[in-house]
Design a protein around this motif. Structure first.
Motif, PDB file in Angstrom:
ATOM      1  N   ILE A  44      -8.460 -33.335  18.252  1.00 52.25           N
ATOM      2  CA  ILE A  44      -7.261 -32.531  18.519  1.00 52.25           C
ATOM      3  C   ILE A  44      -6.269 -32.665  17.375  1.00 52.25           C
ATOM      4  CG2 ILE A  44      -5.256 -32.291  20.051  1.00 52.25           C
ATOM      5  CD1 ILE A  44      -7.719 -31.162  21.297  1.00 52.25           C
ATOM      6  N   CYS A  45      -6.080 -33.868  16.864  1.00 51.23           N
ATOM      7  CA  CYS A  45      -5.112 -34.065  15.785  1.00 51.23           C
ATOM      8  C   CYS A  45      -5.543 -33.369  14.501  1.00 51.23           C
ATOM      9  CB  CYS A  45      -4.898 -35.548  15.525  1.00 51.23           C
ATOM     10  SG  CYS A  45      -3.969 -36.363  16.823  1.00 51.23           S
ATOM     11  N   ASP A  46      -6.815 -33.430  14.158  1.00 44.78           N
ATOM     12  CA  ASP A  46      -7.295 -32.739  12.963  1.00 44.78           C
ATOM     13  C   ASP A  46      -7.289 -31.237  13.204  1.00 44.78           C
ATOM     14  OD1 ASP A  46      -8.635 -32.706  10.282  1.00 44.78           O
ATOM     15  OD2 ASP A  46     -10.176 -31.720  11.492  1.00 44.78           O
ATOM     16  N   GLY A  47      -7.942 -30.800  14.238  1.00 43.08           N
ATOM     17  CA  GLY A  47      -7.853 -29.427  14.696  1.00 43.08           C
ATOM     18  C   GLY A  47      -8.618 -28.381  13.927  1.00 43.08           C
ATOM     19  N   ALA A  52     -15.461 -19.981   8.866  1.00 43.65           N
ATOM     20  CA  ALA A  52     -16.099 -18.662   8.853  1.00 43.65           C
ATOM     21  C   ALA A  52     -15.829 -18.013   7.508  1.00 43.65           C
ATOM     22  CB  ALA A  52     -15.555 -17.798   9.987  1.00 43.65           C
ATOM     23  N   GLU A  53     -16.869 -17.902   6.707  1.00 44.80           N
ATOM     24  CA  GLU A  53     -16.801 -17.354   5.343  1.00 44.80           C
ATOM     25  C   GLU A  53     -15.741 -18.094   4.544  1.00 44.80           C
ATOM     26  OE1 GLU A  53     -16.281 -13.179   5.797  1.00 44.80           O
ATOM     27  OE2 GLU A  53     -18.181 -12.937   6.835  1.00 44.80           O
ATOM     28  N   ASP A  54     -14.628 -17.443   4.178  1.00 43.96           N
ATOM     29  CA  ASP A  54     -13.596 -18.124   3.398  1.00 43.96           C
ATOM     30  C   ASP A  54     -12.378 -18.476   4.249  1.00 43.96           C
ATOM     31  OD1 ASP A  54     -12.848 -15.522   3.761  1.00 43.96           O
ATOM     32  OD2 ASP A  54     -11.939 -15.294   1.792  1.00 43.96           O
ATOM     33  N   HIS A  55     -12.545 -18.503   5.580  1.00 45.24           N
ATOM     34  CA  HIS A  55     -11.460 -18.838   6.494  1.00 45.24           C
ATOM     35  C   HIS A  55     -11.796 -20.123   7.247  1.00 45.24           C
ATOM     36  CE1 HIS A  55      -9.730 -14.929   5.785  1.00 45.24           C
ATOM     37  NE2 HIS A  55     -10.823 -14.316   6.247  1.00 45.24           N
ATOM     38  N   LEU A  56     -10.772 -20.927   7.436  1.00 50.27           N
ATOM     39  CA  LEU A  56     -10.901 -22.139   8.236  1.00 50.27           C
ATOM     40  C   LEU A  56      -9.915 -22.028   9.395  1.00 50.27           C
ATOM     41  CD1 LEU A  56     -12.156 -24.981   8.578  1.00 50.27           C
ATOM     42  CD2 LEU A  56     -10.296 -25.854   7.174  1.00 50.27           C
ATOM     43  N   PHE A  57     -10.450 -21.891  10.599  1.00 46.26           N
ATOM     44  CA  PHE A  57      -9.618 -21.740  11.785  1.00 46.26           C
ATOM     45  C   PHE A  57      -9.449 -23.094  12.452  1.00 46.26           C
ATOM     46  CE2 PHE A  57     -11.654 -17.605  11.279  1.00 46.26           C
ATOM     47  CZ  PHE A  57     -10.554 -16.757  11.355  1.00 46.26           C
ATOM     48  N   GLY A  58      -8.236 -23.361  12.873  1.00 47.26           N
ATOM     49  CA  GLY A  58      -7.967 -24.611  13.557  1.00 47.26           C
ATOM     50  C   GLY A  58      -6.974 -24.435  14.675  1.00 47.26           C
ATOM     51  N   LEU A  59      -6.731 -25.513  15.375  1.00 46.64           N
ATOM     52  CA  LEU A  59      -5.763 -25.471  16.454  1.00 46.64           C
ATOM     53  C   LEU A  59      -4.340 -25.363  15.938  1.00 46.64           C
ATOM     54  CD1 LEU A  59      -7.159 -28.264  18.787  1.00 46.64           C
ATOM     55  CD2 LEU A  59      -7.299 -25.815  19.126  1.00 46.64           C
ATOM     56  N   TRP A  60      -4.075 -25.946  14.782  1.00 44.78           N
ATOM     57  CA  TRP A  60      -2.722 -26.021  14.266  1.00 44.78           C
ATOM     58  C   TRP A  60      -2.509 -25.151  13.035  1.00 44.78           C
ATOM     59  CZ3 TRP A  60      -0.145 -28.785  17.768  1.00 44.78           C
ATOM     60  CH2 TRP A  60      -0.852 -29.714  18.503  1.00 44.78           C
ATOM     61  N   TYR A  61      -3.567 -24.886  12.258  1.00 43.74           N
ATOM     62  CA  TYR A  61      -3.446 -24.166  10.995  1.00 43.74           C
ATOM     63  C   TYR A  61      -4.508 -23.087  10.885  1.00 43.74           C
ATOM     64  CZ  TYR A  61      -0.744 -28.222   9.471  1.00 43.74           C
ATOM     65  OH  TYR A  61       0.175 -29.209   9.364  1.00 43.74           O
ATOM     66  N   PHE A  62      -4.237 -22.153   9.989  1.00 37.98           N
ATOM     67  CA  PHE A  62      -5.218 -21.165   9.566  1.00 37.98           C
ATOM     68  C   PHE A  62      -5.262 -21.246   8.049  1.00 37.98           C
ATOM     69  CE2 PHE A  62      -5.576 -16.853   7.755  1.00 37.98           C
ATOM     70  CZ  PHE A  62      -6.899 -16.646   8.041  1.00 37.98           C
ATOM     71  N   CYS A  63      -6.435 -21.477   7.489  1.00 33.05           N
ATOM     72  CA  CYS A  63      -6.555 -21.664   6.040  1.00 33.05           C
ATOM     73  C   CYS A  63      -7.461 -20.601   5.452  1.00 33.05           C
ATOM     74  CB  CYS A  63      -7.143 -23.046   5.720  1.00 33.05           C
ATOM     75  SG  CYS A  63      -6.149 -24.415   6.322  1.00 33.05           S
ATOM     76  N   TRP A 164     -17.500 -30.471  17.196  1.00 33.70           N
ATOM     77  CA  TRP A 164     -18.601 -31.192  17.834  1.00 33.70           C
ATOM     78  C   TRP A 164     -18.126 -32.529  18.385  1.00 33.70           C
ATOM     79  CZ3 TRP A 164     -22.115 -28.191  19.376  1.00 33.70           C
ATOM     80  CH2 TRP A 164     -22.526 -27.098  18.609  1.00 33.70           C
ATOM     81  N   CYS A 165     -17.123 -33.148  17.750  1.00 40.27           N
ATOM     82  CA  CYS A 165     -16.531 -34.371  18.315  1.00 40.27           C
ATOM     83  C   CYS A 165     -15.853 -34.068  19.644  1.00 40.27           C
ATOM     84  CB  CYS A 165     -15.510 -34.961  17.348  1.00 40.27           C
ATOM     85  SG  CYS A 165     -16.208 -35.829  15.958  1.00 40.27           S
ATOM     86  N   GLN A 166     -15.150 -32.943  19.713  1.00 41.96           N
ATOM     87  CA  GLN A 166     -14.511 -32.566  20.969  1.00 41.96           C
ATOM     88  C   GLN A 166     -15.554 -32.256  22.041  1.00 41.96           C
ATOM     89  OE1 GLN A 166     -11.428 -32.831  21.720  1.00 41.96           O
ATOM     90  NE2 GLN A 166     -11.412 -31.817  23.692  1.00 41.96           N
ATOM     91  N   PHE A 167     -16.645 -31.618  21.639  1.00 45.10           N
ATOM     92  CA  PHE A 167     -17.722 -31.338  22.579  1.00 45.10           C
ATOM     93  C   PHE A 167     -18.340 -32.633  23.104  1.00 45.10           C
ATOM     94  CE2 PHE A 167     -22.220 -30.516  23.476  1.00 45.10           C
ATOM     95  CZ  PHE A 167     -22.087 -29.530  24.448  1.00 45.10           C
ATOM     96  N   ALA A 168     -18.585 -33.578  22.199  1.00 47.64           N
ATOM     97  CA  ALA A 168     -19.147 -34.873  22.606  1.00 47.64           C
ATOM     98  C   ALA A 168     -18.171 -35.630  23.509  1.00 47.64           C
ATOM     99  CB  ALA A 168     -19.497 -35.705  21.378  1.00 47.64           C
ATOM    100  N   ALA A 169     -16.880 -35.554  23.197  1.00 49.72           N
ATOM    101  CA  ALA A 169     -15.881 -36.216  24.035  1.00 49.72           C
ATOM    102  C   ALA A 169     -15.845 -35.596  25.434  1.00 49.72           C
ATOM    103  CB  ALA A 169     -14.497 -36.127  23.381  1.00 49.72           C
ATOM    104  N   SER A 170     -15.931 -34.278  25.509  1.00 49.51           N
ATOM    105  CA  SER A 170     -15.953 -33.619  26.817  1.00 49.51           C
ATOM    106  C   SER A 170     -17.171 -34.060  27.628  1.00 49.51           C
ATOM    107  CB  SER A 170     -15.991 -32.098  26.651  1.00 49.51           C
ATOM    108  OG  SER A 170     -14.840 -31.642  26.043  1.00 49.51           O
ATOM    109  N   PHE A 171     -18.293 -34.132  26.948  1.00 49.22           N
ATOM    110  CA  PHE A 171     -19.522 -34.564  27.611  1.00 49.22           C
ATOM    111  C   PHE A 171     -19.412 -36.009  28.089  1.00 49.22           C
ATOM    112  CE2 PHE A 171     -24.027 -35.969  27.417  1.00 49.22           C
ATOM    113  CZ  PHE A 171     -24.509 -35.136  28.412  1.00 49.22           C
ATOM    114  N   LEU A 172     -18.818 -36.877  27.268  1.00 52.47           N
ATOM    115  CA  LEU A 172     -18.632 -38.269  27.665  1.00 52.47           C
ATOM    116  C   LEU A 172     -17.632 -38.407  28.809  1.00 52.47           C
ATOM    117  CD1 LEU A 172     -18.662 -40.189  24.270  1.00 52.47           C
ATOM    118  CD2 LEU A 172     -20.314 -40.367  26.117  1.00 52.47           C
ATOM    119  N   PHE A 173     -16.580 -37.579  28.801  1.00 48.00           N
ATOM    120  CA  PHE A 173     -15.649 -37.584  29.930  1.00 48.00           C
ATOM    121  C   PHE A 173     -16.391 -37.280  31.225  1.00 48.00           C
ATOM    122  CE2 PHE A 173     -11.903 -36.302  27.049  1.00 48.00           C
ATOM    123  CZ  PHE A 173     -11.544 -37.621  26.862  1.00 48.00           C
ATOM    124  N   PHE A 174     -17.256 -36.263  31.175  1.00 47.50           N
ATOM    125  CA  PHE A 174     -17.995 -35.876  32.363  1.00 47.50           C
ATOM    126  C   PHE A 174     -18.945 -36.986  32.815  1.00 47.50           C
ATOM    127  CE2 PHE A 174     -21.798 -33.933  34.251  1.00 47.50           C
ATOM    128  CZ  PHE A 174     -21.223 -33.393  35.380  1.00 47.50           C
TER     129      PHE A 174
END
Length: 196
Positions: A44-47, A52-63, A164-174
């Motif tokens: 979440i902190c990295d986000g 996608a091609e020359d774009h980096l989408f995140g929770l906090w930034y768009f690059c 994928w870290c967030q996906f693994a964390a969700s799976f571990l929460f479950f």
């Protein structure tokens, strides 16, 4: 009783009692829940979750990375030209951050129930496991809202390690929540189930 038998009895009495399978398993659940909290909070902190091609989408930034000078990141997600991205990311990061907070409280209850074994330790364990289950649903909602918002740009190879870290964390929460609730139902006597 002979002197040798008395010495053997005294030596056997000094040995630490062995931990039961369930006690070892609850420790493993707590350690895995802590790992899930760390993975989810770093993600979440990295986000930065999608490349996608020359774009980096995140929770906090768009690059964007149009030239060789390096990435140009913007906090204004409306400039990404994806409809609803700015408001949708507010929901995704809020739900994901809330999932981490709920998981921290759940982890705290799991640890307190193991350290302080009293009359309410089983309730604390059950409540901590329930909070982990709630954090699973919250983190999954944040993850799915991110993927749905960027479904036009999303590819399986484009997802970054942080997603994928967030996906693994969700799976571990479950897994930890279901295992904790199951262990609690196995070790609780049947007569006490109605009192809970």
């Amino acid at each position: 009783m002979t002197a040798i038998a008395a010495q053997a009895q005294r030596l056997l009495g000094q040995r630490r009692p062995r931990r039961s399978f369930f006690e070892s398993f609850t420790t493993l659940i707590t350690v895995c829940a802590a790992l899930a909290v760390v993975l989810s909070s770093v993600s979440i902190c990295d986000g930065h979750w999608l490349l996608a091609e020359d774009h980096l989408f995140g929770l906090w930034y768009f690059c964007t990375n149009a030239n060789q000078t390096g990435p140009h990141c913007l906090r204004d997600l409306s400039q990404a030209r994806v409809p609803g991205l700015a408001t949708g990311m507010v929901l995704a990061r809020s739900v994901g951050s809330l999932a981490v907070v709920v998981a921290i409280f759940g982890l705290e209850l799991l640890m307190v129930s193991q350290v302080c074994e009293d009359l309410h330790s089983r309730r604390k364990w059950a409540l901590g496991s329930t909070l982990l289950l709630i954090s699973f649903f919250l983190s999954l909602a944040g993850l799915l809202s991110f993927v749905v918002l960027l479904r036009c740009h999303a590819t399986l190879i484009g997802f970054t390690l942080m997603l994928w870290c967030q996906f693994a964390a969700s799976f571990l929460f479950f897994l930890n929540a279901i295992s904790g609730l199951h262990i609690n139902s196995i070790t609780r006597p049947w007569g006490q189930l109605r009192k809970f």
